[in-house]
Motif scaffolding. Structure first.
Motif, PDB file in Angstrom:
ATOM      1  N   HIS A 235     -26.421  51.314  -4.862  1.00  0.00           N
ATOM      2  CA  HIS A 235     -25.651  50.136  -4.473  1.00  0.00           C
ATOM      3  C   HIS A 235     -25.536  49.105  -5.606  1.00  0.00           C
ATOM      4  O   HIS A 235     -24.540  48.386  -5.681  1.00  0.00           O
ATOM      5  N   LEU A 236     -26.538  49.013  -6.452  1.00  0.00           N
ATOM      6  CA  LEU A 236     -26.519  47.989  -7.500  1.00  0.00           C
ATOM      7  C   LEU A 236     -25.326  48.122  -8.450  1.00  0.00           C
ATOM      8  O   LEU A 236     -24.640  47.129  -8.703  1.00  0.00           O
ATOM      9  N   PRO A 237     -25.029  49.317  -8.980  1.00  0.00           N
ATOM     10  CA  PRO A 237     -23.852  49.401  -9.860  1.00  0.00           C
ATOM     11  C   PRO A 237     -22.542  49.093  -9.127  1.00  0.00           C
ATOM     12  O   PRO A 237     -21.590  48.612  -9.740  1.00  0.00           O
ATOM     13  N   LEU A 238     -22.502  49.340  -7.829  1.00  0.00           N
ATOM     14  CA  LEU A 238     -21.280  49.050  -7.066  1.00  0.00           C
ATOM     15  C   LEU A 238     -20.982  47.554  -7.043  1.00  0.00           C
ATOM     16  O   LEU A 238     -19.825  47.157  -6.953  1.00  0.00           O
TER      17      LEU A 238
ATOM     18  N   LEU B 158     -29.165  42.617 -12.374  1.00  0.00           N
ATOM     19  CA  LEU B 158     -27.926  43.331 -12.659  1.00  0.00           C
ATOM     20  C   LEU B 158     -27.607  43.371 -14.155  1.00  0.00           C
ATOM     21  O   LEU B 158     -26.794  44.186 -14.588  1.00  0.00           O
ATOM     22  N   ASP B 159     -28.231  42.510 -14.930  1.00  0.00           N
ATOM     23  CA  ASP B 159     -27.911  42.417 -16.358  1.00  0.00           C
ATOM     24  C   ASP B 159     -28.024  43.745 -17.103  1.00  0.00           C
ATOM     25  O   ASP B 159     -27.137  44.087 -17.884  1.00  0.00           O
ATOM     26  N   PRO B 160     -29.071  44.542 -16.900  1.00  0.00           N
ATOM     27  CA  PRO B 160     -29.153  45.821 -17.627  1.00  0.00           C
ATOM     28  C   PRO B 160     -28.039  46.802 -17.251  1.00  0.00           C
ATOM     29  O   PRO B 160     -27.745  47.717 -18.011  1.00  0.00           O
ATOM     30  N   LEU B 161     -27.422  46.599 -16.095  1.00  0.00           N
ATOM     31  CA  LEU B 161     -26.356  47.503 -15.649  1.00  0.00           C
ATOM     32  C   LEU B 161     -24.990  47.119 -16.202  1.00  0.00           C
ATOM     33  O   LEU B 161     -24.052  47.898 -16.142  1.00  0.00           O
ATOM     34  N   ARG B 162     -24.895  45.904 -16.695  1.00  0.00           N
ATOM     35  CA  ARG B 162     -23.611  45.428 -17.226  1.00  0.00           C
ATOM     36  C   ARG B 162     -23.322  46.086 -18.566  1.00  0.00           C
ATOM     37  O   ARG B 162     -24.195  46.227 -19.403  1.00  0.00           O
ATOM     38  N   LYS B 163     -22.068  46.439 -18.743  1.00  0.00           N
ATOM     39  CA  LYS B 163     -21.635  46.978 -20.031  1.00  0.00           C
ATOM     40  C   LYS B 163     -21.192  45.796 -20.886  1.00  0.00           C
ATOM     41  O   LYS B 163     -20.823  44.744 -20.380  1.00  0.00           O
ATOM     42  N   ASP B 164     -21.201  45.957 -22.192  1.00  0.00           N
ATOM     43  CA  ASP B 164     -20.760  44.889 -23.086  1.00  0.00           C
ATOM     44  C   ASP B 164     -19.378  44.409 -22.669  1.00  0.00           C
ATOM     45  O   ASP B 164     -18.479  45.213 -22.426  1.00  0.00           O
ATOM     46  N   GLY B 165     -19.256  43.109 -22.566  1.00  0.00           N
ATOM     47  CA  GLY B 165     -17.961  42.527 -22.239  1.00  0.00           C
ATOM     48  C   GLY B 165     -17.686  42.425 -20.752  1.00  0.00           C
ATOM     49  O   GLY B 165     -16.683  41.848 -20.354  1.00  0.00           O
TER      50      GLY B 165
ATOM     51  N   ALA C 179     -15.304  40.791  -9.372  1.00  0.00           N
ATOM     52  CA  ALA C 179     -16.413  41.689  -9.034  1.00  0.00           C
ATOM     53  C   ALA C 179     -17.364  40.992  -8.072  1.00  0.00           C
ATOM     54  O   ALA C 179     -17.616  39.782  -8.188  1.00  0.00           O
ATOM     55  N   ILE C 180     -17.892  41.731  -7.130  1.00  0.00           N
ATOM     56  CA  ILE C 180     -18.811  41.153  -6.148  1.00  0.00           C
ATOM     57  C   ILE C 180     -20.012  40.520  -6.844  1.00  0.00           C
ATOM     58  O   ILE C 180     -20.491  39.465  -6.437  1.00  0.00           O
ATOM     59  N   ALA C 181     -20.474  41.116  -7.929  1.00  0.00           N
ATOM     60  CA  ALA C 181     -21.606  40.563  -8.680  1.00  0.00           C
ATOM     61  C   ALA C 181     -21.291  39.203  -9.279  1.00  0.00           C
ATOM     62  O   ALA C 181     -22.201  38.442  -9.601  1.00  0.00           O
ATOM     63  N   ASP C 182     -20.017  38.879  -9.420  1.00  0.00           N
ATOM     64  CA  ASP C 182     -19.621  37.632 -10.063  1.00  0.00           C
ATOM     65  C   ASP C 182     -19.137  36.570  -9.076  1.00  0.00           C
ATOM     66  O   ASP C 182     -18.629  35.527  -9.487  1.00  0.00           O
TER      67      ASP C 182
ATOM     68  N   LEU D  74     -17.932  46.815   2.150  1.00  0.00           N
ATOM     69  CA  LEU D  74     -17.751  45.478   1.581  1.00  0.00           C
ATOM     70  C   LEU D  74     -18.800  44.514   2.131  1.00  0.00           C
ATOM     71  O   LEU D  74     -19.446  43.789   1.374  1.00  0.00           O
ATOM     72  N   GLY D  75     -18.989  44.519   3.431  1.00  0.00           N
ATOM     73  CA  GLY D  75     -19.971  43.628   4.036  1.00  0.00           C
ATOM     74  C   GLY D  75     -21.387  43.918   3.565  1.00  0.00           C
ATOM     75  O   GLY D  75     -22.169  42.996   3.304  1.00  0.00           O
ATOM     76  N   SER D  76     -21.713  45.184   3.426  1.00  0.00           N
ATOM     77  CA  SER D  76     -23.043  45.565   2.948  1.00  0.00           C
ATOM     78  C   SER D  76     -23.270  45.086   1.522  1.00  0.00           C
ATOM     79  O   SER D  76     -24.344  44.582   1.186  1.00  0.00           O
ATOM     80  N   LEU D  77     -22.257  45.232   0.688  1.00  0.00           N
ATOM     81  CA  LEU D  77     -22.390  44.799  -0.704  1.00  0.00           C
ATOM     82  C   LEU D  77     -22.459  43.278  -0.813  1.00  0.00           C
ATOM     83  O   LEU D  77     -23.234  42.741  -1.608  1.00  0.00           O
ATOM     84  N   LEU D  78     -21.668  42.584   0.002  1.00  0.00           N
ATOM     85  CA  LEU D  78     -21.725  41.115  -0.004  1.00  0.00           C
ATOM     86  C   LEU D  78     -23.099  40.639   0.467  1.00  0.00           C
ATOM     87  O   LEU D  78     -23.663  39.693  -0.108  1.00  0.00           O
TER      88      LEU D  78
END
Length: 76
Positions: free
Chosen positions: A5-8, A64-71, A23-26, A45-49
């Motif tokens: 779920h984290l990368p989603l 979530l920072d380690p999962l983020r790609k550059d940029g 993005a939901i993370a943002d 969607l509700g589960s991720l929110l």
């Protein structure tokens, strides 16, 4: 929650509303809090929110920072 779920959170975007396309993370904490008070939508969607709300509410967004790609966005 499962580890999958984290990368989603970084790849799924809000399909509607003021933050459509973000993005939901943002999503900002106040927006996630509104969903927590008013009710999360059904389905994935509700589960991720709800997951993102818990991360934000408990000051764990940094997980979530380690999962983020550059940029990749990091709007708060």
């Amino acid at each position: 929650m499962t580890p999958e779920h984290l990368p989603l959170l970084l790849t799924r975007t809000m399909p509607y509303g003021k933050y459509k396309g973000r993005a939901i993370a943002d999503l900002p904490g106040h927006y996630l809090g509104w969903f927590a008070r008013e009710g999360f939508p059904r389905g994935e969607l509700g589960s991720l929110l709800a997951l993102m709300y818990e991360l934000d509410h408990n000051a764990l967004r940094h997980l979530l920072d380690p999962l983020r790609k550059d940029g990749q966005s990091n709007k708060r």
